[in-house]
Write a protein that holds these residues in place. Structure first.
Motif, PDB file in Angstrom:
ATOM      1  N   LEU A   1       0.724  -1.264  -0.089  1.00  0.00           N
ATOM      2  CA  LEU A   1       0.044  -0.027  -0.029  1.00  0.00           C
ATOM      3  C   LEU A   1       0.896   1.205  -0.020  1.00  0.00           C
ATOM      4  O   LEU A   1       0.589   2.304  -0.761  1.00  0.00           O
ATOM      5  N   THR A   2       2.206   1.121   0.787  1.00  0.00           N
ATOM      6  CA  THR A   2       2.841   2.426   0.776  1.00  0.00           C
ATOM      7  C   THR A   2       3.454   2.539  -0.778  1.00  0.00           C
ATOM      8  O   THR A   2       3.732   3.689  -1.172  1.00  0.00           O
ATOM      9  N   LEU A   3       3.858   1.672  -1.246  1.00  0.00           N
ATOM     10  CA  LEU A   3       4.414   1.732  -2.875  1.00  0.00           C
ATOM     11  C   LEU A   3       3.156   2.152  -3.548  1.00  0.00           C
ATOM     12  O   LEU A   3       3.459   3.089  -4.288  1.00  0.00           O
ATOM     13  N   LEU A   4       1.828   1.681  -3.612  1.00  0.00           N
ATOM     14  CA  LEU A   4       0.897   2.160  -4.293  1.00  0.00           C
ATOM     15  C   LEU A   4       0.598   3.766  -3.840  1.00  0.00           C
ATOM     16  O   LEU A   4       0.306   4.553  -5.073  1.00  0.00           O
ATOM     17  N   ALA A   5       0.804   3.901  -2.825  1.00  0.00           N
ATOM     18  CA  ALA A   5       0.441   5.534  -2.610  1.00  0.00           C
ATOM     19  C   ALA A   5       1.685   6.375  -3.108  1.00  0.00           C
ATOM     20  O   ALA A   5       1.313   7.557  -3.787  1.00  0.00           O
ATOM     21  N   LYS A   6       3.073   6.099  -3.145  1.00  0.00           N
ATOM     22  CA  LYS A   6       4.009   6.816  -3.907  1.00  0.00           C
ATOM     23  C   LYS A   6       3.730   6.963  -5.459  1.00  0.00           C
ATOM     24  O   LYS A   6       3.877   7.905  -6.051  1.00  0.00           O
ATOM     25  N   ILE A   7       3.199   5.690  -6.145  1.00  0.00           N
ATOM     26  CA  ILE A   7       2.787   5.602  -7.478  1.00  0.00           C
ATOM     27  C   ILE A   7       1.526   6.868  -7.662  1.00  0.00           C
ATOM     28  O   ILE A   7       1.742   7.705  -8.653  1.00  0.00           O
ATOM     29  N   HIS A   8       0.709   6.792  -6.828  1.00  0.00           N
ATOM     30  CA  HIS A   8      -0.523   7.545  -6.900  1.00  0.00           C
ATOM     31  C   HIS A   8      -0.220   9.046  -6.629  1.00  0.00           C
ATOM     32  O   HIS A   8      -0.664   9.950  -7.357  1.00  0.00           O
ATOM     33  N   ALA A   9       0.754   9.283  -5.548  1.00  0.00           N
ATOM     34  CA  ALA A   9       0.953  10.650  -5.194  1.00  0.00           C
ATOM     35  C   ALA A   9       1.813  11.462  -6.198  1.00  0.00           C
ATOM     36  O   ALA A   9       1.749  12.484  -6.544  1.00  0.00           O
ATOM     37  N   THR A  10       2.666  10.541  -7.240  1.00  0.00           N
ATOM     38  CA  THR A  10       3.497  11.147  -7.945  1.00  0.00           C
ATOM     39  C   THR A  10       2.636  11.813  -9.067  1.00  0.00           C
ATOM     40  O   THR A  10       3.196  12.877  -9.855  1.00  0.00           O
ATOM     41  N   TYR A  11       1.465  11.349  -9.673  1.00  0.00           N
ATOM     42  CA  TYR A  11       0.790  11.732 -10.631  1.00  0.00           C
ATOM     43  C   TYR A  11      -0.748  12.070 -10.192  1.00  0.00           C
ATOM     44  O   TYR A  11      -1.505  12.209 -10.910  1.00  0.00           O
ATOM     45  N   PHE A  12      -0.590  12.524  -8.941  1.00  0.00           N
ATOM     46  CA  PHE A  12      -2.143  12.985  -8.352  1.00  0.00           C
ATOM     47  C   PHE A  12      -2.463  14.170  -9.211  1.00  0.00           C
ATOM     48  O   PHE A  12      -1.957  14.990  -9.080  1.00  0.00           O
ATOM     49  N   GLU A  13      -3.579  14.098  -9.641  1.00  0.00           N
ATOM     50  CA  GLU A  13      -4.399  15.065 -10.274  1.00  0.00           C
ATOM     51  C   GLU A  13      -3.546  15.723 -11.618  1.00  0.00           C
ATOM     52  O   GLU A  13      -3.585  16.908 -11.615  1.00  0.00           O
ATOM     53  N   ARG A  14      -2.528  15.096 -12.201  1.00  0.00           N
ATOM     54  CA  ARG A  14      -2.083  15.449 -13.160  1.00  0.00           C
ATOM     55  C   ARG A  14      -2.118  14.766 -14.491  1.00  0.00           C
ATOM     56  O   ARG A  14      -2.567  13.751 -14.596  1.00  0.00           O
ATOM     57  N   LYS A  15      -2.013  15.459 -15.576  1.00  0.00           N
ATOM     58  CA  LYS A  15      -2.004  15.037 -16.854  1.00  0.00           C
ATOM     59  C   LYS A  15      -0.817  13.611 -16.968  1.00  0.00           C
ATOM     60  O   LYS A  15       0.434  13.799 -16.719  1.00  0.00           O
ATOM     61  N   LEU A  16      -1.478  12.387 -17.613  1.00  0.00           N
ATOM     62  CA  LEU A  16      -0.578  11.337 -17.877  1.00  0.00           C
ATOM     63  C   LEU A  16       0.222  11.207 -19.156  1.00  0.00           C
ATOM     64  O   LEU A  16      -0.509  11.925 -20.040  1.00  0.00           O
ATOM     65  N   PRO A  17       1.347  10.637 -19.399  1.00  0.00           N
ATOM     66  CA  PRO A  17       1.961  10.557 -20.739  1.00  0.00           C
ATOM     67  C   PRO A  17       0.782   9.948 -21.617  1.00  0.00           C
ATOM     68  O   PRO A  17       0.042   9.037 -21.331  1.00  0.00           O
ATOM     69  N   GLU A  18       1.227  10.061 -23.099  1.00  0.00           N
ATOM     70  CA  GLU A  18       0.329   9.388 -23.894  1.00  0.00           C
ATOM     71  C   GLU A  18       0.826   8.147 -23.999  1.00  0.00           C
ATOM     72  O   GLU A  18       1.562   7.541 -23.638  1.00  0.00           O
ATOM     73  N   GLY A  19      -0.396   7.244 -24.460  1.00  0.00           N
ATOM     74  CA  GLY A  19      -0.313   5.761 -24.820  1.00  0.00           C
ATOM     75  C   GLY A  19      -0.565   4.975 -23.642  1.00  0.00           C
ATOM     76  O   GLY A  19      -0.843   3.719 -23.834  1.00  0.00           O
ATOM     77  N   LEU A  20      -1.158   5.428 -22.421  1.00  0.00           N
ATOM     78  CA  LEU A  20      -1.624   4.671 -21.564  1.00  0.00           C
ATOM     79  C   LEU A  20      -3.394   4.528 -21.513  1.00  0.00           C
ATOM     80  O   LEU A  20      -3.764   5.046 -22.426  1.00  0.00           O
ATOM     81  N   TRP A  21      -3.773   3.514 -20.822  1.00  0.00           N
ATOM     82  CA  TRP A  21      -5.021   3.402 -20.907  1.00  0.00           C
ATOM     83  C   TRP A  21      -5.900   4.657 -20.385  1.00  0.00           C
ATOM     84  O   TRP A  21      -5.489   5.270 -19.257  1.00  0.00           O
ATOM     85  N   GLU A  22      -6.976   5.169 -20.839  1.00  0.00           N
ATOM     86  CA  GLU A  22      -7.707   6.053 -20.663  1.00  0.00           C
ATOM     87  C   GLU A  22      -8.490   5.950 -19.077  1.00  0.00           C
ATOM     88  O   GLU A  22      -8.819   6.538 -18.404  1.00  0.00           O
ATOM     89  N   GLN A  23      -8.854   4.551 -19.082  1.00  0.00           N
ATOM     90  CA  GLN A  23      -9.352   4.232 -18.081  1.00  0.00           C
ATOM     91  C   GLN A  23      -8.598   2.628 -17.567  1.00  0.00           C
ATOM     92  O   GLN A  23      -8.465   1.821 -18.229  1.00  0.00           O
ATOM     93  N   ALA A  24      -7.761   2.813 -16.593  1.00  0.00           N
ATOM     94  CA  ALA A  24      -6.761   1.786 -16.078  1.00  0.00           C
ATOM     95  C   ALA A  24      -7.651   0.659 -15.500  1.00  0.00           C
ATOM     96  O   ALA A  24      -8.970   0.779 -15.488  1.00  0.00           O
ATOM     97  N   CYS A  25      -7.094  -0.695 -15.355  1.00  0.00           N
ATOM     98  CA  CYS A  25      -7.587  -1.661 -14.569  1.00  0.00           C
ATOM     99  C   CYS A  25      -8.273  -2.665 -15.550  1.00  0.00           C
ATOM    100  O   CYS A  25      -9.172  -2.400 -16.608  1.00  0.00           O
ATOM    101  N   TYR A  26      -7.786  -3.954 -15.692  1.00  0.00           N
ATOM    102  CA  TYR A  26      -8.249  -4.842 -16.680  1.00  0.00           C
ATOM    103  C   TYR A  26      -9.946  -5.527 -16.632  1.00  0.00           C
ATOM    104  O   TYR A  26     -10.152  -5.887 -17.574  1.00  0.00           O
ATOM    105  N   TRP A  27     -10.067  -4.879 -15.488  1.00  0.00           N
ATOM    106  CA  TRP A  27     -11.890  -5.164 -15.402  1.00  0.00           C
ATOM    107  C   TRP A  27     -12.885  -4.214 -15.628  1.00  0.00           C
ATOM    108  O   TRP A  27     -13.846  -4.208 -15.404  1.00  0.00           O
ATOM    109  N   HIS A  28     -12.238  -2.884 -15.987  1.00  0.00           N
ATOM    110  CA  HIS A  28     -13.204  -1.859 -16.121  1.00  0.00           C
ATOM    111  C   HIS A  28     -14.334  -2.050 -17.078  1.00  0.00           C
ATOM    112  O   HIS A  28     -13.976  -3.138 -18.262  1.00  0.00           O
TER     113      HIS A  28
END
Length: 372
Positions: free
Chosen positions: A174-201
């Motif tokens: 959870l601490t690792l996920l928090a670091k990842i989430h905080a890094t791009y919190f409410e920021r624009k993401l680079p191109e080429g990623l899923w517009e909606q993440a998670c394989y179950w969306h």
């Protein structure tokens, strides 16, 4: 590639990647030393096949023949990871060009290549959020030769053990996920990623939606999905498949993540809900849910997320995320802590049904009960 090398390189389809591997795993001899003329062989150890036969992941290293002796031992070097993606020909026929599952998998590998090729891994590394680094890449999943990604090996950094479901391990994840989430919190993401993440969306899981047995949850599913897609705060970069199989514990107790096929935009609670449903010890989850969410929220704030993102907001996002993942499991198949997820989902739906008496529909009920 020189003729003397070509007979020894078996694992790499790409001359370019073969030269990258040789260059990165060899070092010049110490001053004043003398070494015999050496042949080079790339040694490979298959780690696993990719889902549904779409390729293989191997650990590779350069081996010198004959092995050196004495002070200059060149027989072993740090390894790298090679991810080779090449769908079997039977999966690339014209009949599958509209197959949702096949297209989802192809896109997932293109997304993963975009992730590793972007600035994200380096930025995460600067925050001590450990992920593999791209060494080189070649091709594309739609090319005849497929896609090859040559990545740093987390094993070399001390991440050698699979995550367990213990509270200590889950808190570290959870601490690792928090670091990842905080890094791009409410920021624009680079191109080429899923517009909606998670394989179950939901957009890519309509067949599972049709197969659901829980008709109440099935009815609520589109509104739950809209709440997660259209949130007005807290959107960030998600891992998208944050389960124990994709997380490693390090010698220092930290966690590293890999397998970023379903990374992209979303609410951080989606990663959190999936981790707890898929990978947390059942007893720990029953007794420690609130404590685990506290750990994640505190790590978010420590990593720089503003305190305006409150613990109550996290709880709202988490409740909806658990119900949304239960929607997928109801149509696909239950696993992990499905009983806990079902119970939590029923609590969410009970609250929403009560609110519907005045709001009129699922969307109105969600807006009434949960923060936007």
């Amino acid at each position: 590639m020189s003729p003397s090398m070509s007979n020894n390189i078996r694992v790499l389809r790409s001359d370019r990647l073969a030269h990258s591997l040789i260059k990165l795993t060899t070092a010049p001899p110490p001053p004043g030393s003398s070494t015999p003329s050496l042949g080079i062989r790339i040694s490979t150890n298959k780690l696993q096949s990719l889902w549904a036969g779409y390729g293989v992941i191997s650990r590779v290293r350069v081996v010198f023949v004959p092995p050196c002796s004495g002070d200059l031992d060149l027989s072993k070097f740090g390894s790298l990871i090679l991810k080779q993606v090449a769908p079997p020909p039977s999966l690339c026929s014209s009949s599958l060009k509209e197959d949702v599952s096949h297209l989802r998998k192809l896109k997932s590998y293109q997304v993963e290549a975009a992730f590793y090729s972007s600035e994200i891994p380096a930025e995460l590394a600067s925050r001590r959020a450990h992920v593999p680094m791209l060494i080189d890449r070649c091709g594309d999943v739609v090319d005849e030769g497929g896609l090859e990604l040559l990545l740093s090996d987390l094993d070399n950094e001390g991440f050698t053990s699979r995550l367990s479901g213990s509270k200590a391990h889950v808190e570290a994840a959870l601490t690792l996920l928090a670091k990842i989430h905080a890094t791009y919190f409410e920021r624009k993401l680079p191109e080429g990623l899923w517009e909606q993440a998670c394989y179950w969306h939901l957009e890519t899981r309509l067949s599972e939606l049709r197969d659901m047995s829980d008709k109440r949850l099935q009815s609520a599913a589109p509104a739950l999905d809209r709440r997660l897609r259209q949130a007005t705060r807290g959107m960030t970069l998600l891992h998208g498949d944050a389960k124990a199989d994709n997380l490693l514990i390090g010698d220092d107790g930290g966690v590293a993540a890999y397998d970023f096929q379903y990374t992209g935009a979303g609410l951080g609670a989606r990663d959190v809900a999936y981790l707890l449903v898929s990978s947390c010890d059942a007893r720990t989850l029953e007794l420690e849910e609130a404590s685990l969410l506290n750990t994640y929220h505190a790590a978010l704030l420590e990593a720089g997320v503003p305190p305006t993102f409150t613990r109550d907001m996290l709880q709202d996002d988490f409740d909806i995320s658990v119900a949304d993942y239960m929607r997928f499991m109801d149509g696909w198949g239950e696993w992990g802590n499905a009983r806990w997820a079902r119970k939590r989902t029923n609590v969410v739906l009970d609250r929403l049904e009560k609110a519907m008496k005045t709001s009129g529909d699922w969307d109105g009920a969600i807006a009434t009960v949960y923060s936007q």
